[in-house]
Design a protein around this motif. Structure first.
Motif, short mmCIF file in Angstrom:
data_model
loop_
_atom_site.label_atom_id
_atom_site.label_comp_id
_atom_site.label_asym_id
_atom_site.label_seq_id
_atom_site.Cartn_x
_atom_site.Cartn_y
_atom_site.Cartn_z
N GLU A 144 -23.61 -1.26 59.88
CA GLU A 144 -25.12 -2.35 60.85
C GLU A 144 -25.18 -3.10 60.10
O GLU A 144 -25.34 -3.86 58.59
CB GLU A 144 -25.87 -1.48 60.74
CG GLU A 144 -26.68 -0.54 62.64
CD GLU A 144 -27.90 0.45 62.18
OE1 GLU A 144 -27.76 1.09 62.83
OE2 GLU A 144 -28.36 -0.05 60.92
N HIS A 145 -25.23 -4.71 60.49
CA HIS A 145 -25.70 -5.90 60.02
C HIS A 145 -26.48 -6.68 58.93
O HIS A 145 -27.83 -5.46 59.20
CB HIS A 145 -25.56 -7.54 61.47
CG HIS A 145 -25.38 -8.15 60.45
ND1 HIS A 145 -25.94 -9.46 59.79
CD2 HIS A 145 -24.36 -9.26 60.51
CE1 HIS A 145 -25.27 -10.05 59.38
NE2 HIS A 145 -24.34 -9.60 59.27
N ARG A 146 -26.63 -6.82 58.06
CA ARG A 146 -28.20 -6.68 56.80
C ARG A 146 -29.50 -7.13 58.16
O ARG A 146 -30.02 -7.34 56.96
CB ARG A 146 -27.01 -7.59 56.02
CG ARG A 146 -26.15 -7.24 55.18
CD ARG A 146 -26.10 -8.45 54.15
NE ARG A 146 -24.51 -8.31 53.04
CZ ARG A 146 -24.78 -8.69 52.33
NH1 ARG A 146 -25.82 -8.83 51.14
NH2 ARG A 146 -23.19 -8.17 52.07
N ASP A 147 -28.88 -8.31 59.09
CA ASP A 147 -30.07 -8.24 59.97
C ASP A 147 -30.73 -8.00 60.75
O ASP A 147 -31.14 -8.03 61.07
CB ASP A 147 -29.60 -10.39 60.23
CG ASP A 147 -29.49 -11.24 59.08
OD1 ASP A 147 -29.44 -11.07 58.44
OD2 ASP A 147 -28.46 -11.84 59.34
N SER A 148 -30.14 -6.75 61.21
CA SER A 148 -30.43 -5.74 62.07
C SER A 148 -31.31 -5.36 61.99
O SER A 148 -31.92 -4.94 60.42
CB SER A 148 -28.96 -4.90 62.42
OG SER A 148 -29.26 -3.67 60.98
N ILE A 149 -32.36 -4.65 62.87
CA ILE A 149 -33.71 -3.96 62.80
C ILE A 149 -33.16 -2.84 63.52
O ILE A 149 -32.37 -2.82 64.42
CB ILE A 149 -34.42 -4.91 63.98
CG1 ILE A 149 -34.93 -5.80 63.29
CG2 ILE A 149 -35.96 -3.99 63.50
CD1 ILE A 149 -35.34 -6.28 61.84
N PRO A 189 -25.42 2.16 53.51
CA PRO A 189 -24.99 1.41 54.54
C PRO A 189 -24.24 0.62 53.76
O PRO A 189 -23.95 0.53 52.46
CB PRO A 189 -25.53 0.54 54.99
CG PRO A 189 -26.90 0.26 53.70
CD PRO A 189 -26.90 1.58 53.03
N HIS A 190 -22.90 0.82 54.46
CA HIS A 190 -21.70 -0.33 54.04
C HIS A 190 -22.27 -1.65 53.93
O HIS A 190 -23.36 -2.10 54.04
CB HIS A 190 -20.51 -0.57 54.51
CG HIS A 190 -19.76 0.60 55.31
ND1 HIS A 190 -19.55 1.76 54.57
CD2 HIS A 190 -19.64 1.15 56.20
CE1 HIS A 190 -18.93 3.00 55.19
NE2 HIS A 190 -19.38 3.00 56.22
N ILE A 191 -21.63 -2.67 54.05
CA ILE A 191 -22.19 -3.71 53.51
C ILE A 191 -21.13 -5.28 53.70
O ILE A 191 -20.67 -5.70 53.15
CB ILE A 191 -21.41 -4.89 51.80
CG1 ILE A 191 -22.48 -3.49 50.77
CG2 ILE A 191 -22.73 -5.72 51.86
CD1 ILE A 191 -22.51 -3.79 49.49
N PRO A 192 -21.70 -5.55 55.48
CA PRO A 192 -20.93 -6.53 56.29
C PRO A 192 -21.77 -7.69 55.75
O PRO A 192 -23.04 -8.27 55.53
CB PRO A 192 -21.81 -6.04 57.93
CG PRO A 192 -22.59 -5.14 57.15
CD PRO A 192 -22.62 -4.62 56.57
#
Length: 216
Positions: free
Chosen positions: A146-151, A207-210
């Motif tokens: 999931e993107h760092r900016d995701s909620i 998480p991974h780091i996209p």
């Protein structure tokens, strides 16, 4: 600030399903620094809602705009310039000197949450005030790629774990810089270890780091 506690409970236990461990590790009185790992926008609010004591969290100044900014200020949060902000640290010191609690995400930016490195601000606060540091592992606010900016979607299972408290202090004959670096290393090791233990106990992976989204 009293109204913010029910809001924190609503976030953790109505909007999301948050399990909380280790509340007994938090001193019932005296200054406390809550040092949490950082993977999502929600880490600060989730930590706030799970803690057994109210806290003032250092939040990047960009968040203090519009309605959200008014809410953050009204609830006693502290704006911080991540490029270097002595004023925010001094504000935190004043609160800790008064026996209150301050929350900080010392990794600085959203990443894997493994706490492999942290900024020295948390060490400065601990050394300057003698406050107890409680490492906090926050899991589930971001999954997989999931993107760092995701909620995170509503009703997701989250986990907040308060680890064993630690105190850091200057040693006789030690320079300020050496003390700061050593204290930061001790806090980093405690936080990273607590995060690893929490992952093992809960089964919730980091998480991974996209990559960060490019500003258009």
């Amino acid at each position: 600030m009293l109204w913010s506690r029910p809001v924190g409970f609503l976030l953790d236990h109505v909007l999301y399903k948050t399990s909380v461990r280790g509340r007994s590790n938090v001193p019932k009185a005296g200054p406390v620094i809550f040092a949490g790992n950082h993977i999502s926008y929600l880490d600060g609010p989730v930590m706030f809602g799970a803690a057994p004591r109210p806290m003032h969290i250092l939040v990047k100044k960009e968040m203090f705009a519009g309605f959200l900014g008014r809410v953050l200020r009204a609830s006693g949060q502290i704006p911080v310039d991540r490029s270097g902000d002595r004023a925010a640290l001094q504000a935190g010191k004043g609160l800790l000197d008064a026996g209150r609690c301050v929350g900080i995400l010392p990794e600085g930016t959203r990443g894997s949450g493994s706490a492999e490195s942290i900024a020295n601000g948390v060490a400065w606060l601990a050394l300057a005030t003698g406050a107890t540091v409680v490492p906090v592992a926050i899991l589930g606010t971001r999954h997989g790629g999931e993107h760092r900016d995701s909620i995170p979607p509503l009703r997701r299972r989250l986990s907040v774990s308060f680890g064993a408290p630690l105190c850091v202090s200057r040693r006789s004959g030690e320079s300020g810089r050496v003390s700061m670096d050593r204290a930061a290393a001790e806090i980093q090791a405690a936080l990273a270890g607590h995060v690893r233990d929490s992952v093992a106990q809960t089964g919730q992976a980091l998480p991974h780091i996209p990559p960060l989204r490019k500003v258009q």
